[in-house]
Enzyme design. Structure first.
Site, PDB file in Angstrom:
ATOM      1  CB  CYS A 179      -0.921  -0.001   1.217  1.00  8.63           C
ATOM      2  SG  CYS A 179      -2.015   1.431   1.314  1.00  8.63           S
ATOM      3  CB  CYS A 236      -3.889   5.332  -5.327  1.00 10.95           C
ATOM      4  SG  CYS A 236      -3.784   3.535  -5.124  1.00 10.95           S
TER       5      CYS A 236
END
Length: 333
Positions: free
Chosen positions: A90, A253
């Site tokens: 992530c 992101c």
């Protein structure tokens, strides 16, 4: 009956939440972080759902748990948790975790300004800029990213048939670019993107196979990346990344930016050394860069890096109590 306590440091990366579990995480078996991830999912997934979902979290919540590294070339290991599960990697979570861990003294780097993270997806190299007690910027060099498939056809609710490219940047992403039945993310509401994305993801996973050639546990498409023209004068592109069941990433992101750079590089639109500034749905920026060319099981790839910032918002001691009927969290459809 038991009450489990978790000491958390809360913050956000470019607008997207990060809950760093600094105390209370379980001991995990396994010789690698991928094996420890599997143990966590098999026995302790109630911790993830309890900390991420309502009433202690929300649809956009994501976080991490720190562990000793499983490999000698790393300073610390990280397990990523969020509403959709335990991601192998992530990007926004890495930037937030590193920022808060350094500022709170939870990690002592062997070399100031540098950190190697042991993640389920592999080694992630970190460089960070610190001003006094504060970390102002974090750049992560991600795992190799690659274009997996081009022009996959799928039926999208309301829009009709569309084509997507699928790229890997730590997770598999379906990238939706302007075409006959899709114009720009700005032409649709966030609620529309949230409604369409899980259907699109399910249909793609049912119709096509997504398998990382070197990591057997990474075997499904998890994210949808809707593209658009940038609004920020510095940005090259804009995106709305869908994850979980009903979340749009508030940051640009990190793994999504990595996947997008891999897609563009495979099509000759980026080369080693090029920068790619990615804008989020709320206007925050990640500064991506193609570090070098790479290869994954004979497939052309790139090594991408992503830079961004994070801010701590507070401390949180959270109880998961067996007396609570919602101890393990809930989500409203």
């Amino acid at each position: 009956m038991a009450r489990h306590s978790f000491f958390c440091v809360d913050g956000h990366t470019c607008g997207n939440p990060v809950r760093l579990v600094a105390g209370g995480g379980p001991n995990l078996n396994g010789s690698t972080m991928m094996e420890k991830r599997a143990h966590f999912l098999a026995e302790y997934d109630w911790i993830r759902t309890g900390l991420m979902f309502e009433p202690r979290g929300h649809d956009m919540m994501s976080g991490s748990i720190l562990y000793p590294p499983t490999r000698p070339d790393c300073d610390v290991a990280v397990l990523f948790i969020e509403t959709s599960g335990c991601l192998p990697m992530c990007g926004h979570g890495t930037i937030g975790t590193v920022t808060m861990a350094i500022e709170q003294g939870l990690v002592t780097p062997k070399t100031p300004g540098k950190l190697n993270l042991d993640t389920p997806a592999g080694l992630v190299a970190i460089e960070y800029e610190q001003d006094g007690q504060y970390v102002e910027r974090v750049r992560l060099t991600n795992v190799p990213a690659f274009l997996y498939a081009e022009g996959l056809e799928v039926e999208c609710p309301d829009l009709g048939p569309i084509k997507v490219d699928v790229a890997y940047g730590g997770n598999f992403y379906a990238i939706v670019e302007p075409q006959e039945n899709y114009t720009d993310m700005d032409d649709y509401s966030a609620l529309q993107l949230i409604a369409w994305s899980p259907v699109l993801r399910q249909r793609l996973n049912e119709k096509y196979k997504f398998q990382h050639p070197e990591l057997p546990d990474i075997n499904r498409l998890s994210h949808i990346l809707w593209t658009g023209k940038p609004e920020h004068p510095q940005a090259h592109a804009r995106n709305a990344v869908f994850y979980g069941d009903k979340a749009i990433d508030r940051s640009p992101c990190g793994t999504g930016t990595s996947a997008r750079m891999a897609q563009l590089a495979a099509k000759g639109k980026l080369k080693p050394g090029d920068e790619f500034i990615h804008e989020s749905i709320i206007g925050s920026l990640f500064h991506g860069r193609v570090e070098r060319a790479a290869e994954v099981a004979g497939r052309p790839a790139i090594v991408p890096s992503i830079a961004g910032w994070a801010r701590m918002t507070g401390y949180n001691t959270i109880f998961i109590d067996d007396r609570d009927p919602f101890a393990h969290g809930f989500s409203v459809a």
